[in-house]
Design a protein around this motif. Sequence first.
Motif, PDB file in Angstrom:
ATOM      1  N   PRO A  13       6.351  -3.374  16.464  1.00  0.00           N
ATOM      2  CA  PRO A  13       5.406  -2.502  17.153  1.00  0.00           C
ATOM      3  C   PRO A  13       4.019  -2.670  16.576  1.00  0.00           C
ATOM      4  CG  PRO A  13       7.385  -1.302  16.487  1.00  0.00           C
ATOM      5  CD  PRO A  13       7.456  -2.649  15.846  1.00  0.00           C
ATOM      6  N   ALA A  14       3.045  -2.399  17.381  1.00  0.00           N
ATOM      7  CA  ALA A  14       1.654  -2.548  16.954  1.00  0.00           C
ATOM      8  C   ALA A  14       1.369  -1.728  15.718  1.00  0.00           C
ATOM      9  CB  ALA A  14       0.709  -2.128  18.088  1.00  0.00           C
ATOM     10  N   LEU A  15       2.035  -0.559  15.563  1.00  0.00           N
ATOM     11  CA  LEU A  15       1.779   0.327  14.439  1.00  0.00           C
ATOM     12  C   LEU A  15       2.134  -0.343  13.110  1.00  0.00           C
ATOM     13  CD1 LEU A  15       1.193   3.099  13.166  1.00  0.00           C
ATOM     14  CD2 LEU A  15       3.570   3.739  13.660  1.00  0.00           C
ATOM     15  N   THR A  16       3.246  -1.108  13.105  1.00  0.00           N
ATOM     16  CA  THR A  16       3.758  -1.657  11.847  1.00  0.00           C
ATOM     17  C   THR A  16       3.391  -3.122  11.643  1.00  0.00           C
ATOM     18  OG1 THR A  16       5.823  -2.239  12.933  1.00  0.00           O
ATOM     19  CG2 THR A  16       5.702  -0.071  11.911  1.00  0.00           C
ATOM     20  N   ARG A  17       2.651  -3.709  12.583  1.00  0.00           N
ATOM     21  CA  ARG A  17       2.397  -5.141  12.495  1.00  0.00           C
ATOM     22  C   ARG A  17       1.556  -5.490  11.267  1.00  0.00           C
ATOM     23  NH1 ARG A  17       0.516  -7.390  17.999  1.00  0.00           N
ATOM     24  NH2 ARG A  17       2.569  -6.513  18.515  1.00  0.00           N
ATOM     25  N   GLY A  18       0.509  -4.736  11.000  1.00  0.00           N
ATOM     26  CA  GLY A  18      -0.326  -5.002   9.835  1.00  0.00           C
ATOM     27  C   GLY A  18       0.431  -4.856   8.527  1.00  0.00           C
ATOM     28  N   PRO A  19       1.097  -3.709   8.280  1.00  0.00           N
ATOM     29  CA  PRO A  19       1.867  -3.574   7.042  1.00  0.00           C
ATOM     30  C   PRO A  19       2.974  -4.612   6.914  1.00  0.00           C
ATOM     31  CG  PRO A  19       1.494  -1.437   8.043  1.00  0.00           C
ATOM     32  CD  PRO A  19       1.040  -2.448   9.037  1.00  0.00           C
ATOM     33  N   ALA A  20       3.590  -4.984   8.044  1.00  0.00           N
ATOM     34  CA  ALA A  20       4.667  -5.970   7.974  1.00  0.00           C
ATOM     35  C   ALA A  20       4.139  -7.311   7.477  1.00  0.00           C
ATOM     36  CB  ALA A  20       5.319  -6.134   9.342  1.00  0.00           C
ATOM     37  N   LEU A  21       2.928  -7.664   7.938  1.00  0.00           N
ATOM     38  CA  LEU A  21       2.338  -8.912   7.454  1.00  0.00           C
ATOM     39  C   LEU A  21       2.118  -8.875   5.948  1.00  0.00           C
ATOM     40  CD1 LEU A  21      -0.260  -9.636  10.277  1.00  0.00           C
ATOM     41  CD2 LEU A  21       1.847 -10.901   9.799  1.00  0.00           C
ATOM     42  N   LEU A  22       1.714  -7.710   5.460  1.00  0.00           N
ATOM     43  CA  LEU A  22       1.520  -7.580   4.023  1.00  0.00           C
ATOM     44  C   LEU A  22       2.837  -7.707   3.274  1.00  0.00           C
ATOM     45  CD1 LEU A  22      -1.087  -4.669   3.862  1.00  0.00           C
ATOM     46  CD2 LEU A  22      -1.483  -7.091   3.440  1.00  0.00           C
ATOM     47  N   VAL A  23       3.880  -7.080   3.811  1.00  0.00           N
ATOM     48  CA  VAL A  23       5.190  -7.145   3.164  1.00  0.00           C
ATOM     49  C   VAL A  23       5.711  -8.573   3.151  1.00  0.00           C
ATOM     50  CG1 VAL A  23       7.602  -6.399   3.319  1.00  0.00           C
ATOM     51  CG2 VAL A  23       5.756  -4.754   3.691  1.00  0.00           C
ATOM     52  N   LEU A  24       5.532  -9.281   4.310  1.00  0.00           N
ATOM     53  CA  LEU A  24       5.969 -10.673   4.360  1.00  0.00           C
ATOM     54  C   LEU A  24       5.207 -11.525   3.347  1.00  0.00           C
ATOM     55  CD1 LEU A  24       6.366 -11.316   8.182  1.00  0.00           C
ATOM     56  CD2 LEU A  24       8.164 -11.321   6.461  1.00  0.00           C
ATOM     57  N   SER A  25       3.905 -11.280   3.244  1.00  0.00           N
ATOM     58  CA  SER A  25       3.114 -12.037   2.280  1.00  0.00           C
ATOM     59  C   SER A  25       3.604 -11.788   0.860  1.00  0.00           C
ATOM     60  CB  SER A  25       1.635 -11.651   2.393  1.00  0.00           C
ATOM     61  OG  SER A  25       1.155 -11.931   3.688  1.00  0.00           O
ATOM     62  N   PRO A 139      -5.070 -20.963  -4.085  1.00  0.00           N
ATOM     63  CA  PRO A 139      -5.090 -19.941  -3.041  1.00  0.00           C
ATOM     64  C   PRO A 139      -4.917 -18.549  -3.653  1.00  0.00           C
ATOM     65  CG  PRO A 139      -2.919 -20.900  -3.157  1.00  0.00           C
ATOM     66  CD  PRO A 139      -3.745 -21.604  -4.201  1.00  0.00           C
ATOM     67  N   GLY A 140      -5.269 -17.555  -2.870  1.00  0.00           N
ATOM     68  CA  GLY A 140      -5.084 -16.174  -3.288  1.00  0.00           C
ATOM     69  C   GLY A 140      -4.805 -15.308  -2.086  1.00  0.00           C
ATOM     70  N   ALA A 141      -4.060 -14.249  -2.287  1.00  0.00           N
ATOM     71  CA  ALA A 141      -3.755 -13.309  -1.211  1.00  0.00           C
ATOM     72  C   ALA A 141      -3.599 -11.932  -1.823  1.00  0.00           C
ATOM     73  CB  ALA A 141      -2.475 -13.715  -0.476  1.00  0.00           C
ATOM     74  N   ALA A 142      -4.257 -10.956  -1.197  1.00  0.00           N
ATOM     75  CA  ALA A 142      -4.187  -9.577  -1.677  1.00  0.00           C
ATOM     76  C   ALA A 142      -4.363  -8.650  -0.488  1.00  0.00           C
ATOM     77  CB  ALA A 142      -5.242  -9.320  -2.747  1.00  0.00           C
ATOM     78  N   GLY A 143      -4.088  -7.402  -0.686  1.00  0.00           N
ATOM     79  CA  GLY A 143      -4.234  -6.435   0.397  1.00  0.00           C
ATOM     80  C   GLY A 143      -3.773  -5.070  -0.032  1.00  0.00           C
ATOM     81  N   ASN A 177      -6.073  -3.577   4.547  1.00  0.00           N
ATOM     82  CA  ASN A 177      -6.877  -4.792   4.569  1.00  0.00           C
ATOM     83  C   ASN A 177      -6.111  -5.904   3.886  1.00  0.00           C
ATOM     84  OD1 ASN A 177      -7.844  -5.266   1.658  1.00  0.00           O
ATOM     85  ND2 ASN A 177      -8.292  -3.087   1.981  1.00  0.00           N
ATOM     86  N   THR A 178      -6.401  -7.103   4.282  1.00  0.00           N
ATOM     87  CA  THR A 178      -5.832  -8.298   3.654  1.00  0.00           C
ATOM     88  C   THR A 178      -6.966  -9.240   3.299  1.00  0.00           C
ATOM     89  OG1 THR A 178      -5.529  -9.365   5.802  1.00  0.00           O
ATOM     90  CG2 THR A 178      -3.652  -8.153   4.899  1.00  0.00           C
ATOM     91  N   ILE A 179      -6.816  -9.896   2.161  1.00  0.00           N
ATOM     92  CA  ILE A 179      -7.831 -10.849   1.708  1.00  0.00           C
ATOM     93  C   ILE A 179      -7.119 -12.157   1.370  1.00  0.00           C
ATOM     94  CG2 ILE A 179      -9.622 -11.341   0.006  1.00  0.00           C
ATOM     95  CD1 ILE A 179      -9.895  -8.342  -0.439  1.00  0.00           C
ATOM     96  N   LEU A 180      -7.488 -13.197   2.061  1.00  0.00           N
ATOM     97  CA  LEU A 180      -7.006 -14.534   1.759  1.00  0.00           C
ATOM     98  C   LEU A 180      -8.162 -15.321   1.145  1.00  0.00           C
ATOM     99  CD1 LEU A 180      -4.989 -15.325   5.031  1.00  0.00           C
ATOM    100  CD2 LEU A 180      -4.139 -14.384   2.870  1.00  0.00           C
ATOM    101  N   SER A 181      -7.910 -15.950   0.022  1.00  0.00           N
ATOM    102  CA  SER A 181      -8.989 -16.646  -0.669  1.00  0.00           C
ATOM    103  C   SER A 181      -8.565 -18.065  -1.026  1.00  0.00           C
ATOM    104  CB  SER A 181      -9.398 -15.881  -1.936  1.00  0.00           C
ATOM    105  OG  SER A 181      -8.296 -15.811  -2.836  1.00  0.00           O
ATOM    106  N   PHE A 182      -9.564 -18.859  -1.341  1.00  0.00           N
ATOM    107  CA  PHE A 182      -9.352 -20.262  -1.710  1.00  0.00           C
ATOM    108  C   PHE A 182     -10.472 -20.669  -2.652  1.00  0.00           C
ATOM    109  CE2 PHE A 182     -10.834 -24.605  -1.031  1.00  0.00           C
ATOM    110  CZ  PHE A 182      -9.699 -25.353  -1.286  1.00  0.00           C
TER     111      PHE A 182
END
Length: 583
Positions: A13-25, A139-143, A177-182
């Motif tokens: 669902p649209a509600l959980t899509r952002g948090p799910a991406l963070l959990v997957l990351s 690489p880096g990833a945070a959120g 928020n999510t931050i992808l870095s390089f």
Amino acid sequence: MPRPQAIHPHSLPALTRGPALLVLSFLLASCSSAHYFKSASKETETILDQKGAQVPNMEKDFSIKTPVPPSLVRFAKNTETPDFLGDDSVSENNARIVSLADALQLGVTQNREYRNRKELLYLQALELTFARHEFAPIPGAAGEVAYGSEVATAPDTSNVVNRAVNALVRDNTVSGNTILSFSQLRKLGTRLTADLTSDFLKFVTGDRSVVTRSEFLGTLTQPLLRGAGYRATMENLTQAERNLLYAIRDFSRFRKEFSVQIATSYYQVLQARDSARNAYLGYTGFQLSLEREQALAEEDRRSKTELGLIQQAALNSESQWVNAVRDYAQALDDFKIDLGVPIDSRVILADAELEDLTIIPPELDRRQAAEVSLLTRLDLQNDVDEYADTARRIKVFRQDLLPRVDFVASVEIFSGEGETGIPVLDFDSTNWNTGAAFDLELDKKEERNAFRASFVAHQRTARELDLAIDEIKQEIYDNWRNLEQAERQYEIAQNSVQLAASRLEEQQLLMEIGRGTARDLVEAQNDLTDSQNQRTAALVNHTIARLDFWRDMGVLFINKDGSWIKKLEEEKADDIEIAQTNN
């Protein structure tokens, strides 16, 4: 840990899509510790294989895996019970016989110091992986995700009814928020960085849509003076690479020293065993003489003084025998620790190894040997390279005296607010700039001192290199003298044994016919025991000196099982050619 089930973000669902991406990351980034263990092991062992190929006689297939406990059942059993060990002889019944080759193999697999040195080398290579990592794409990833709730207020809150209704109506939100870095450092000092930031805000109540915003920021920084160029940028990595090479050379030389040490201890244990045997023969010889003299004394053919002298000598020889047996047992226990086998292991060393020793003159004279050592010694190669390191660092510290001037370019791309879903960057909304950043760094006291100290270090390493050359020559000359001395001592001891045996036989005959003296008999017996010990000591010392000579020449090559390859005269030219190539 159980393997996570695959989840497609668009199926949520649209509600959980952002948090799910963070959990997957997070799940992707949180690999198992076993993965990291294997990754570090593979990279480190690959580096050791690559670097080790540059060093002569480096151990192949380097590994620090814990070896299986030593098993002695494969060794032959001892079936003899030697009388010269007295009560301790029982402990040798059915004991395992360890040859020199077996001892060397046990040493390189079980010895604690050997394993410690391997682990120290491994850790040095592990440090290099991090130094190399600085020049890899990082690489880096945070959120973060937050849930909030607040009262929805209407424009007019003067009415009591409106205030009561507003108190019941609340806006619940999910934000994140999510931050992808390089980031990557290039060999000429160029630093590339990139950051992609994505924010989202979802209203759970009400009909407002998800608000999303993204931003991309890329930056390029290129030093122009201080820190610019290959030498300055790569200095830390260059030194780390060279430090590992030095450590591999040190370990390769340690392998030679270790094998010589094990062989030295092995022969010294056999020497102690032979001393116990000689002491026992001397003791039994005095016992026979004492029995004969006591019989003659009963017939009034010997004085009490003569008999007492023999009795005293017999007691002294018994004491020497007891001490010799004790020294042998102690030496054998110490050797078990050197091998890394349990102290309670019932092992003995092969007497045949001592019987096979012979005097072998060196193939080269001492000056030729010194010339070979200057080409083959790995520790001298380290000294030469460390001298070059200090020369290189002078140039690096000289560049540090320059001001810092960097060329900087950056680009920033935004995305507007959109509907729920992954935002798309709007390249029309782009900001960019280019220019220079500088810092004159007027306080140069630290850099000045480092620059001046680099010259001192260069002068010091020059003296240390010169000293190392003289010390290597000194070692070769000393080993040569030890070989000559041991060879001469063996010849003297060999003649002494023959002379003492003849004297003892003569004195025993004279004593039987009543023309000998007890003092002459005692001296002859003691001289025979001493000369036998000296002969064995000279033979062992010559063998050890020969191994030291080969080791210090740099031509003692060690196999994986700890055994050595003996370099013959015809191989000398090949050794010099190999050393010149590696040098």
